[in-house]
Write a protein that holds these residues in place. Structure first.
Motif, PDB file in Angstrom:
ATOM      1  N   GLU A  76      48.496  52.376  49.993  1.00  0.00           N
ATOM      2  CA  GLU A  76      48.138  52.654  51.376  1.00  0.00           C
ATOM      3  C   GLU A  76      47.555  51.407  52.028  1.00  0.00           C
ATOM      4  O   GLU A  76      46.817  50.644  51.405  1.00  0.00           O
ATOM      5  N   SER A 135      42.081  47.028  58.635  1.00  0.00           N
ATOM      6  CA  SER A 135      41.733  46.037  57.621  1.00  0.00           C
ATOM      7  C   SER A 135      41.933  44.614  58.128  1.00  0.00           C
ATOM      8  O   SER A 135      41.400  43.664  57.570  1.00  0.00           O
ATOM      9  N   CYS A 159      46.988  54.182  59.539  1.00  0.00           N
ATOM     10  CA  CYS A 159      47.094  54.029  58.090  1.00  0.00           C
ATOM     11  C   CYS A 159      48.483  54.504  57.670  1.00  0.00           C
ATOM     12  O   CYS A 159      48.956  55.538  58.148  1.00  0.00           O
ATOM     13  N   CYS A 216      45.737  50.196  55.932  1.00  0.00           N
ATOM     14  CA  CYS A 216      45.222  50.583  57.245  1.00  0.00           C
ATOM     15  C   CYS A 216      45.104  49.361  58.133  1.00  0.00           C
ATOM     16  O   CYS A 216      44.603  48.316  57.704  1.00  0.00           O
TER      17      CYS A 216
END
Length: 207
Positions: free
Chosen positions: A190, A195, A149, A192
């Motif tokens: 943000e 995803s 992340c 990650c």
């Protein structure tokens, strides 16, 4: 094409932030970072299927306008994963300048007051930036260089033009997310890697 690429290099590499308040660029140890932005003018080509992005956030211009969006996806190229971060504007706005930061939140160049310094964003990472058109600019970053992340601060300048091609409005833009602590309206978000489902994507070809 050569003229356009030269302008892009100047815009991406040399533009200094309008948020200068109380920090001079010399106070940031930029010499310890790689800084390689290879800008390719790929106008007329479609880089990827833009609908394949696994994360998208609005591109906000001048605090009050939605000028387009910022897409993030992971593409596997010959067994290597790359993170693509793409600026896409709608037909009303033309991209004139982009600055991108991707990495740890603590690494975002900021002033002592907590406002971002877009003019040195790219000094934190080895980027490749491709100009697809006046409405699309993509950044390509090796996925292994980023944590699972990480944070993205996507800054730009966009302009509106009339039917004769005259500039009628210019605004600063940011990918929508959380605001910095310094009091400006600049934002970051943000992302990650989990995803995305990696594999199968390629870039740079006509469709």
């Amino acid at each position: 094409m050569i003229k356009k690429t030269f302008i892009a290099i100047i815009a991406i590499g040399l533009f200094n932030s309008c948020q200068t308040d109380d920090l001079q660029l010399g106070e940031i140890e930029t010499n310890s970072y790689e800084f390689t932005v290879n800008t390719k003018d790929l106008s007329g080509l479609v880089s990827r299927n833009s609908e394949s992005a696994c994360y998208s956030t609005p591109l906000i211009a001048g605090q009050n306008y939605t000028a387009g969006r910022i897409d993030v996806e992971i593409v596997n190229e010959e067994g290597v994963d790359f993170v693509y971060i793409t600026y896409l504007t709608n037909e009303d706005w033309v991209l004139k300048l982009t600055h991108l930061y991707a990495g740890d939140k603590e690494g975002i160049p900021e002033t002592k007051k907590g406002n971002p310094q877009p003019g040195v964003f790219e000094k934190r990472m080895d980027y490749e930036a491709n100009i697809i058109s006046d409405f699309e600019v993509e950044y390509k970053i090796p996925a292994e260089a980023l944590n699972e992340c990480f944070y993205i601060a996507a800054h730009c300048e966009v302009v509106k033009v009339d039917e004769k091609g005259n500039e009628i409005q210019r605004e600063t833009g940011w990918g929508e997310g959380e605001e910095f602590e310094g009091g400006s309206w600049a934002m970051y978000f943000e992302f990650c890697k989990f995803s995305c489902e990696t594999g199968g994507g390629d870039t740079g070809g006509e469709k």
